[in-house]
Scaffold this active site. Sequence first.
Site, PDB file in Angstrom:
ATOM      1  N   GLU A 140       0.894  -1.100  -0.066  1.00 17.08           N
ATOM      2  CA  GLU A 140       0.032   0.036   0.018  1.00 17.08           C
ATOM      3  C   GLU A 140       0.979   1.229  -0.161  1.00 17.08           C
ATOM      4  OE1 GLU A 140      -3.511   2.008   2.515  1.00 17.08           O
ATOM      5  OE2 GLU A 140      -2.845   0.317   3.340  1.00 17.08           O
ATOM      6  N   ALA A 281       2.037   0.302  10.845  1.00 11.09           N
ATOM      7  CA  ALA A 281       1.745  -1.153  10.443  1.00 11.09           C
ATOM      8  C   ALA A 281       1.016  -1.082   9.085  1.00 11.09           C
ATOM      9  CB  ALA A 281       0.921  -1.652  11.472  1.00 11.09           C
ATOM     10  N   GLU A 283      -2.271  -3.727   7.229  1.00  4.52           N
ATOM     11  CA  GLU A 283      -3.460  -4.753   7.352  1.00  4.52           C
ATOM     12  C   GLU A 283      -3.437  -5.657   6.597  1.00  4.52           C
ATOM     13  OE1 GLU A 283      -5.494  -1.159   5.324  1.00  4.52           O
ATOM     14  OE2 GLU A 283      -4.006  -1.452   6.530  1.00  4.52           O
ATOM     15  N   ASN A 284      -2.710  -6.155   5.599  1.00  5.67           N
ATOM     16  CA  ASN A 284      -2.527  -7.229   4.577  1.00  5.67           C
ATOM     17  C   ASN A 284      -3.499  -8.525   5.079  1.00  5.67           C
ATOM     18  OD1 ASN A 284      -0.296  -5.878   3.653  1.00  5.67           O
ATOM     19  ND2 ASN A 284       0.852  -6.579   5.063  1.00  5.67           N
ATOM     20  N   HIS A 316      -6.328  -1.432  15.478  1.00  5.45           N
ATOM     21  CA  HIS A 316      -6.587  -0.740  14.338  1.00  5.45           C
ATOM     22  C   HIS A 316      -6.361  -1.608  13.106  1.00  5.45           C
ATOM     23  CE1 HIS A 316      -6.597   2.817  11.334  1.00  5.45           C
ATOM     24  NE2 HIS A 316      -5.783   2.100  10.766  1.00  5.45           N
ATOM     25  N   GLU A 317      -5.314  -2.187  12.860  1.00  6.42           N
ATOM     26  CA  GLU A 317      -4.913  -3.174  11.875  1.00  6.42           C
ATOM     27  C   GLU A 317      -5.871  -4.397  11.517  1.00  6.42           C
ATOM     28  OE1 GLU A 317      -3.294  -1.994   9.567  1.00  6.42           O
ATOM     29  OE2 GLU A 317      -2.478  -0.342  11.124  1.00  6.42           O
ATOM     30  N   HIS A 320      -9.200  -3.453  10.428  1.00  7.38           N
ATOM     31  CA  HIS A 320      -9.053  -3.329   8.944  1.00  7.38           C
ATOM     32  C   HIS A 320      -9.600  -4.391   8.330  1.00  7.38           C
ATOM     33  CE1 HIS A 320      -7.700   0.538   7.647  1.00  7.38           C
ATOM     34  NE2 HIS A 320      -6.888   0.552   8.151  1.00  7.38           N
ATOM     35  N   GLU A 339      -9.784   4.455   6.588  1.00  2.00           N
ATOM     36  CA  GLU A 339      -8.820   4.793   7.564  1.00  2.00           C
ATOM     37  C   GLU A 339      -9.573   5.725   8.569  1.00  2.00           C
ATOM     38  OE1 GLU A 339      -6.223   3.600   8.098  1.00  2.00           O
ATOM     39  OE2 GLU A 339      -5.458   2.748   6.232  1.00  2.00           O
TER      40      GLU A 339
END
Length: 928
Positions: A140, A281, A283-284, A316-317, A320, A339
């Site tokens: 990203e 970080a 979020e894959n 947060h990740e 996602h 986001e």
Amino acid sequence: TMSDAAAAPKEIRLSEYAVYPFVFDEVLLEFDLDGDDATTRASSKITRREGVDASSALVLNGKASFVELLGVYVDDKALVDGSDYDIADDGDDSLMTIKGEALPASGAFTLRVETKFQPVKNTELSGLYKSSGTFCTQCEAEGFRSITYYPDRPDVMSIFTTRIVADKTACPVLLSNGNLIKSEDLGDNKHAATWMDPWRKPCYLFALVAGDLAMIEDKFITMSGRKVALRIYAQHKNIDRCGFAMGSLQRAMKWDEDRFGLEYDLDLFNIVAVDDFNMGAMENKSLNIFNSRLVLASQESATDATFERIESVIGHEYFHNYTGNRITCRDWFQLSLKEGLTVFRDQEFTCDLHSRAVKRIGDVRYLRAAQFAEDASPLAHPVRPESYQKIDNFYTLTVYEKGAELIRMYHTLLGREGFRKGFDLYFERHDGQAVTTDDFFRAMSDANSTNIEKLKLWYSQAGTPALEAAGVYDDAAKTYSLTLTQTLPKTNDVNGAAENKKPQLIPVSVGLLGADGKDMVFDGEIKCEGDAEVTLNETKTTAVCRLTDAKQTFTFTGVNSKPVPSILRGFSAPVKLTITPELTTDELLFLLANDSDEFNRWEASQKIATGILHRVCRKHNADESLNEDDIDITSDSSWSKYVDACRGIIRDATANTLDRAWVEEALSFPATSQLIQDLAPGVDPVNTYKVRKAFARAFALEARTDLEAALATCDKEAAGLAYEVDGPQVSRRALRGYALRMLGTLDDTGSMLSDVYSSAQNMTDTVAALGALCGHKTHAAHKTTAFDDFLRKWEDDNNVSCTWLRMVASEAGEGDVAAVDEMKSIMARDVYDAKNPNKFYSLIGGFAGGNTPGFHAADGSGYEFVCDVLLSTDAINPQAASRMASPFTKWRLYDTSRQNLMKAQLQRLLATKLSPNLFEIVSKAMQE
């Protein structure tokens, strides 16, 4: 010479969005990792969209300057460069155009692209690169094009299978997205792993990690009873510091089920910690890659703030997985769709687990200091921008923090239940799709009967609205009339002219306090003008006034005595509030003592301190060679009342009758950067810094006995207690840290602080002592000893050494050596590594953002130094360089002399060949 100057990169516009003409049904990615080399084969099964002409070309993004193309094949037939396809420059990147006639006229076909490159040479850390011997990715926003040729855009979603071949010794761990479906021993010390992700995703969510990593494992049982394996990977020397992150992940998974009904959708969730990472970080899908500073934590190595940050970012990740991965963005203009929404979700996660008031105060303090400054700068842009040159530059505070405030306004207007209804409808309609902020708005609106149409304008209008609240009490009629007026500022973006801007829907939460200090109950009618509306909380003590026009009056009836208004409770909208008539010091002290809204109690304390600071700053702004000892704070008319109130609060906190973490926030004074913003333009930043220092010192002198009592009580309570990261201990350490910080402003406390440093049992107390030793010449010898000792202990730790770098950068120039000379000598030390983003942000950011006298030196040496660093960094990591350019974008805030010095450095940058990333920031900063 101007021939070397950067040419303007092309502008990408939202209005030019077009649907991609091909569908990528499946992708097989094969990686052969051999020493420093990576060879890749990307095989995609593709069909044309319905109605797409057979002559339509297939256009793919790539990066010819980094990736060597080995071959392009359609249905196993090799294509010929020049006749079947062309590769052209696209800024710093490349575009491959495969002609329509080289593709089958109808039906599905397979495209295979083979490439080769050296991840070890990828200093931009975008795409596939090597960090401390480990292969890892960051795709990203547009990193995938540095791996292969592919449509590198978020609306092209596919099912990915990934096969990785590597050396068993160098890379025993092979990870990618989804589930591990096959492991192979290939002989010759090589092995392979094949991963398959059953969920469609864009290529920016692709991830790969290969290296020699240690792992800890745990599990999570989902609400439907499925068992999910949880694994965290890190360097062997760091694996014992991953336990807190694992607990954070489990708490996040449980919270998302409880609060939003979202259950994890695979059988495995991996986190990998790496030292070299541009972002916090990523979020894959099922393979989150983290900057190691946001995973690794122990009592010895991490402060309480770091622990909370780790928990928040892990959350947060993970969040996602649904808001970002399951539903993603149609294009990068919609970035806030994922986001802003996910920041709101991680803020609520922290609020639900810890102190809601303290979290809210911290978030607003950051928003005002940083995002309001961005909104007031030449780089102001809407939450959904209209155009950009490099999308990397739009991972901004506006998209994230203001975007989260916009989501919070939905929540305030619709209520918790209404918000959840809209959220559920959003997933019902769009799961598995790439969508827009309009789609989110429509779901929220359709699921609820209330009219929120004008809230949509927040997505497209830049700048921080000014909100004036004028209150009038009519004793005869027993009414309180509140007239709210919104003004939208002129900004530099496409639709930035003030006359183009329309009134937005602004939720303004209001309470009225009676003479007894209690909230008045709104039993009477509240009359509204136009289409304005009011909703009440359950106790009828807070009214959410919905301002929908430029100016509207809300009249509260049955108000039997003149109230003290509490306006914008909980900071219900991201606006700059002015109350008329201005609240007196006595009224603010009344709110500080009585307001049921903890945010507005904090705000009352801040307003009194800010008022005093503003008055003294204005008095001394034009002084040349201002001496701190000549600054008189104590004769301000509000000073003694303010100090008395604060001392009472410190005593209550010491007695533990108030939330100590709230007290630490309430009694922390506005930052220098905030004062500069408030007083701009024409501000002398160094004089402002000196006034703030004098203020802190004057306060500490008067409150000394209370501060010392607080410190002694905290130490007594802590004696013999095992360290925990829990509410009571964290808030006690916050109060203790505040007392140390204040006592550190006094001349005779250096020896005491040195003892506190030596006896510290955890990183929170250690950093509090180091921070208290900073900024005061009388502590110099003690400070040097403590800082040298700290570096000796932590020099080899890539994360903790960043704490040292940040603190010494903020102190450079405080001793006998000039600030810039001291910075250069620190950069030459082994502890600093210009290629490591964490160290770069800590040292250079610590100087430009945290060392007011050094960066803003009157001779311009600080500006010249940072400009030199930007130029050298831009050559290796343009994303890092463009982020660090932001202090220069605020040049308009300062006095004429500094404005000219900063502009000279911006012009110097523009006369050089810059990366598109840095060029966009610098060129926009210079716009009138």
